[in-house]
Design a protein around this motif. Structure first.
Motif, PDB file in Angstrom:
ATOM      1  N   PRO A 384     -10.658  14.116   3.907  1.00 17.39           N
ATOM      2  CA  PRO A 384     -11.819  15.053   3.805  1.00 17.39           C
ATOM      3  C   PRO A 384     -12.686  14.231   2.740  1.00 17.39           C
ATOM      4  CG  PRO A 384     -10.176  16.418   3.613  1.00 17.39           C
ATOM      5  CD  PRO A 384      -9.538  15.119   3.721  1.00 17.39           C
ATOM      6  N   ASP A 385     -13.915  14.546   3.085  1.00 17.04           N
ATOM      7  CA  ASP A 385     -15.087  13.936   1.922  1.00 17.04           C
ATOM      8  C   ASP A 385     -15.052  14.951   0.737  1.00 17.04           C
ATOM      9  OD1 ASP A 385     -16.819  12.706   0.693  1.00 17.04           O
ATOM     10  OD2 ASP A 385     -18.668  13.067   2.166  1.00 17.04           O
ATOM     11  N   ARG A 386     -14.329  14.891  -0.258  1.00 21.59           N
ATOM     12  CA  ARG A 386     -14.273  16.077  -1.431  1.00 21.59           C
ATOM     13  C   ARG A 386     -14.426  15.421  -2.565  1.00 21.59           C
ATOM     14  NH1 ARG A 386      -9.684  20.265   1.168  1.00 21.59           N
ATOM     15  NH2 ARG A 386     -10.487  20.362   3.188  1.00 21.59           N
ATOM     16  N   GLY A 387     -14.792  14.229  -2.656  1.00 22.17           N
ATOM     17  CA  GLY A 387     -14.967  13.394  -3.803  1.00 22.17           C
ATOM     18  C   GLY A 387     -13.503  12.806  -4.210  1.00 22.17           C
ATOM     19  N   ILE A 388     -12.439  12.730  -3.186  1.00 26.07           N
ATOM     20  CA  ILE A 388     -11.336  11.970  -3.341  1.00 26.07           C
ATOM     21  C   ILE A 388     -11.434  10.592  -2.899  1.00 26.07           C
ATOM     22  CG2 ILE A 388      -8.868  12.142  -2.362  1.00 26.07           C
ATOM     23  CD1 ILE A 388      -9.407  15.217  -1.951  1.00 26.07           C
ATOM     24  N   GLU A 389     -10.812   9.757  -3.392  1.00 28.66           N
ATOM     25  CA  GLU A 389     -10.796   8.319  -2.877  1.00 28.66           C
ATOM     26  C   GLU A 389      -9.273   7.668  -2.659  1.00 28.66           C
ATOM     27  OE1 GLU A 389     -10.979   5.337  -6.509  1.00 28.66           O
ATOM     28  OE2 GLU A 389     -12.498   6.882  -6.761  1.00 28.66           O
ATOM     29  N   ILE A 390      -9.123   6.662  -1.816  1.00 27.85           N
ATOM     30  CA  ILE A 390      -7.839   6.400  -1.326  1.00 27.85           C
ATOM     31  C   ILE A 390      -7.625   5.152  -2.515  1.00 27.85           C
ATOM     32  CG2 ILE A 390      -6.661   5.227   0.367  1.00 27.85           C
ATOM     33  CD1 ILE A 390      -8.477   6.330   2.363  1.00 27.85           C
ATOM     34  N   ARG A 391      -6.446   5.266  -3.136  1.00 30.45           N
ATOM     35  CA  ARG A 391      -5.959   4.438  -4.163  1.00 30.45           C
ATOM     36  C   ARG A 391      -5.125   3.214  -3.753  1.00 30.45           C
ATOM     37  NH1 ARG A 391      -6.877   5.017  -9.663  1.00 30.45           N
ATOM     38  NH2 ARG A 391      -9.106   5.587  -9.770  1.00 30.45           N
ATOM     39  N   SER A 392      -4.149   3.683  -2.671  1.00 34.50           N
ATOM     40  CA  SER A 392      -3.395   2.565  -1.971  1.00 34.50           C
ATOM     41  C   SER A 392      -2.762   3.051  -0.847  1.00 34.50           C
ATOM     42  CB  SER A 392      -2.128   2.254  -3.096  1.00 34.50           C
ATOM     43  OG  SER A 392      -1.385   3.068  -3.317  1.00 34.50           O
ATOM     44  N   VAL A 393      -2.325   2.332   0.107  1.00 38.84           N
ATOM     45  CA  VAL A 393      -1.627   2.622   1.350  1.00 38.84           C
ATOM     46  C   VAL A 393      -0.464   1.613   1.295  1.00 38.84           C
ATOM     47  CG1 VAL A 393      -1.830   2.920   3.863  1.00 38.84           C
ATOM     48  CG2 VAL A 393      -3.693   3.557   2.476  1.00 38.84           C
ATOM     49  N   GLN A 394       0.670   2.235   1.450  1.00 39.97           N
ATOM     50  CA  GLN A 394       1.938   1.558   1.499  1.00 39.97           C
ATOM     51  C   GLN A 394       2.889   1.903   2.595  1.00 39.97           C
ATOM     52  OE1 GLN A 394       2.762  -1.341  -0.331  1.00 39.97           O
ATOM     53  NE2 GLN A 394       0.803  -0.820  -1.813  1.00 39.97           N
ATOM     54  N   PRO A 395       3.138   0.713   3.624  1.00 39.75           N
ATOM     55  CA  PRO A 395       2.839  -0.305   3.656  1.00 39.75           C
ATOM     56  C   PRO A 395       1.351  -0.809   4.164  1.00 39.75           C
ATOM     57  CG  PRO A 395       4.202  -0.143   5.419  1.00 39.75           C
ATOM     58  CD  PRO A 395       4.110   1.196   4.742  1.00 39.75           C
ATOM     59  N   ALA A 396       0.825  -1.751   3.647  1.00 42.76           N
ATOM     60  CA  ALA A 396      -0.750  -2.107   4.249  1.00 42.76           C
ATOM     61  C   ALA A 396      -0.645  -2.196   5.564  1.00 42.76           C
ATOM     62  CB  ALA A 396      -1.137  -3.342   3.005  1.00 42.76           C
ATOM     63  N   ALA A 397       0.472  -2.889   6.132  1.00 43.38           N
ATOM     64  CA  ALA A 397       0.457  -3.110   7.585  1.00 43.38           C
ATOM     65  C   ALA A 397       1.698  -2.595   8.353  1.00 43.38           C
ATOM     66  CB  ALA A 397       0.065  -4.134   7.927  1.00 43.38           C
ATOM     67  N   VAL A 398       1.779  -2.107   9.459  1.00 40.50           N
ATOM     68  CA  VAL A 398       2.961  -1.584   9.959  1.00 40.50           C
ATOM     69  C   VAL A 398       3.474  -2.388  11.140  1.00 40.50           C
ATOM     70  CG1 VAL A 398       2.895   0.822   9.156  1.00 40.50           C
ATOM     71  CG2 VAL A 398       1.914   0.278  11.222  1.00 40.50           C
ATOM     72  N   THR A 399       4.299  -2.496  11.910  1.00 40.98           N
ATOM     73  CA  THR A 399       4.799  -3.235  12.830  1.00 40.98           C
ATOM     74  C   THR A 399       4.903  -2.288  14.053  1.00 40.98           C
ATOM     75  OG1 THR A 399       6.059  -4.837  11.545  1.00 40.98           O
ATOM     76  CG2 THR A 399       6.613  -4.744  14.011  1.00 40.98           C
ATOM     77  N   VAL A 400       4.118  -2.610  15.236  1.00 38.78           N
ATOM     78  CA  VAL A 400       4.168  -1.822  16.485  1.00 38.78           C
ATOM     79  C   VAL A 400       4.672  -2.632  17.653  1.00 38.78           C
ATOM     80  CG1 VAL A 400       2.817  -0.342  18.001  1.00 38.78           C
ATOM     81  CG2 VAL A 400       2.132  -0.520  15.336  1.00 38.78           C
ATOM     82  N   THR A 401       5.711  -2.108  18.190  1.00 33.85           N
ATOM     83  CA  THR A 401       6.180  -2.756  19.300  1.00 33.85           C
ATOM     84  C   THR A 401       5.967  -1.793  20.397  1.00 33.85           C
ATOM     85  OG1 THR A 401       7.970  -3.463  18.146  1.00 33.85           O
ATOM     86  CG2 THR A 401       8.256  -3.676  20.326  1.00 33.85           C
ATOM     87  N   ILE A 402       5.147  -2.437  21.384  1.00 31.80           N
ATOM     88  CA  ILE A 402       4.680  -1.761  22.710  1.00 31.80           C
ATOM     89  C   ILE A 402       5.182  -2.351  23.886  1.00 31.80           C
ATOM     90  CG2 ILE A 402       2.468  -1.376  24.198  1.00 31.80           C
ATOM     91  CD1 ILE A 402       0.782  -1.774  21.873  1.00 31.80           C
TER      92      ILE A 402
END
Length: 462
Positions: A384-402
């Motif tokens: 939500p847009d409430r004055g919150i910011e994203i500091r990190s996302v771990q892992p930065a990328a995930v593996t997707v097998t289709i």
């Protein structure tokens, strides 16, 4: 006689030939290096100035012009630095305007000075004198109420001025102006004085020698007996709401002038406000307050004291583990995500972070247009847009097998039990409509259009 006459004729012929040769030589030299004229400006120098005398020049001229004549090759070697133009002041009387000759000399030869302009310059000598001009102070305004002003001290009390008698003797005094502007403490300033003549007019001293350009003025300012300037101490009770902190507390003005018995005023360290309740507050505010003054102490003059309370949210970080949501996966395909959870670290006000629900933080995988295969996908985080910011996302990328799913069908006969009310039953084979084992669902969760009826039939058979 004929021999003597012949000898005389030969001598005359010789001298005539010599004169003609000299004339021809001079003419040739004149043609190769002609005589020309050149003008040069030479700086004027004043010499012989008597001791304790000042020069007053009535002619502003700084240079003298000379005209040189000589061979062109010689003139080209001359510059202004090869000449000295002097004016001798040793015999000039004091107080009289006189004309003095200009003397131009040079150490070079080969050219002559044919003209000098001007030949004289008008000068006047004055006796050089030194006087001490007193410095006066013009005090404007007054000190703050409850304070007293002491006698102004000027350092130095006079300025020594040196120059021509006609200019120095007309000076009367030097003046500095000081503005008090309700001063509450001793005032120290270093102004430049303005000089005035005997007629009370401003006098220029740019051509005079001054012992100094500035003076130091000190004006003592003290609190009067029974008056004192005391700091305002703000008193508050309670604590801000959870997740908020008290940033600052200030008062305007920061101090007030109080009046009372001298002994009582001297013992008073500061004055306090009545308590301000900030319990459970989440926003900053301003409030006019009343001072809690001891008996016998009053504020002079009466004034309003405003307190500024600054409250802000506590900023912190919080982490959330979320299962990624796939979007845009084609019908007939399935996706396997590794790892199965993504850790999101958010930064912002503590109350906002605490209020986040499970659905407020979502991790989305965009699979639109992808076919069977293995992909590295950077997840999108939706908050939500409430004055919150994203500091990190771990892992930065995930593996997707289709991979593609394969539908299958099965035929079967179910034998319903027909009862006649007795203990025996007759088993009769009854054909059952074939139904697919799987139903294909689109990315939106709706049943695929081509298989909708079969899936409904299966649910009925079950």
């Amino acid at each position: 006689m004929n021999r003597a006459g012949e000898t005389l004729t030969n001598v005359a012929t010789f001298f005539l030939s010599l004169v003609l040769a000299i004339f021809i030589w001079m003419s040739a030299s004149q043609t190769q290096d002609p005589v020309r004229t050149r003008f040069l400006d030479v700086p004027l120098q004043y010499v012989g100035l008597p001791a304790e005398a000042s020069l007053v020049r009535t002619d502003p001229r700084q240079t003298v012009q000379i005209r040189l004549e000589g061979p062109d090759s010689v003139l080209q070697e001359y510059t202004s630095n090869d000449f000295t133009a002097t004016v001798d002041l040793s015999q000039v009387p004091f107080g009289e305007q006189v004309s003095v000759d200009i003397n131009v000399i040079t150490s070079k030869t080969g050219a002559t000075i044919s003209f000098i302009t001007p030949e004289q310059v008008e000068v006047m000598l004055e006796q050089q004198v030194t006087r001490d001009i007193p410095v006066e102070v013009d005090i404007r305004g007054s000190v703050a109420r409850g304070h007293t002003q002491g006698e102004a001290l000027v350092e130095p009390a006079s300025i020594r001025v040196t120059g021509p008698a006609s200019q120095v003797n007309q000076l009367d005094f030097a003046l500095v102006t000081i503005f008090l502007n309700s001063a509450v403490e001793t005032l120290i300033e270093t102004p430049s004085p303005i000089f005035y003549d005997q007629a009370g007019r401003v006098a220029g001293v740019g051509a005079l020698d001054l012992s100094q350009d500035e003076v130091t003025v000190t004006i003592p300012v003290e609190e009067s007996a029974g008056f004192a300037d005391k700091l305002v101490t703000v008193v508050w009770t309670g604590e801000p709401a959870p997740g908020y902190r008290l940033l600052s507390v200030t008062s305007d003005p920061p101090s007030v002038l109080v009046e009372g018995r001298p002994a009582q005023v001297n013992l008073l360290a500061s004055v306090s406000t009545e308590p301000i309740d900030i319990d459970g507050l989440t926003e900053s505010f301003q409030q006019a307050v009343v001072l809690d003054l001891p008996a016998g102490i009053t504020v002079d003059p009466e004034q309003t004291v405003t307190v500024n309370i600054q409250i802000e949210p506590i900023l912190t970080t919080s982490s959330y583990n979320r299962v990624p949501e796939s979007r845009g996966l084609r019908a007939g395909y399935e996706a396997v995500v590794e790892p199965q959870q993504v850790r999101v670290v958010l930064f912002g006000p503590l109350p906002m972070l605490d209020a986040l629900s499970e659905n407020d933080v979502r991790v989305i995988l965009d699979l639109f247009g992808l076919t069977a295969g293995t992909y590295s996908i950077v997840p999108d985080v939706d908050i939500p847009d409430r004055g919150i910011e994203i500091r990190s996302v771990q892992p930065a990328a995930v593996t997707v097998t289709i991979s593609q799913t394969v539908p299958s069908t099965a035929s079967a006969f179910e034998t319903p039990i027909v009862s006649d009310g007795e203990d025996s039953a007759v088993m009769a084979p009854t054909p059952v409509t074939r139904v697919p084992t799987f139903c294909y669902l689109s990315s939106s969760g709706m049943v695929s259009a081509g298989l909708q009826e079969i899936c409904i039939g299966r649910r009925k058979a079950e």
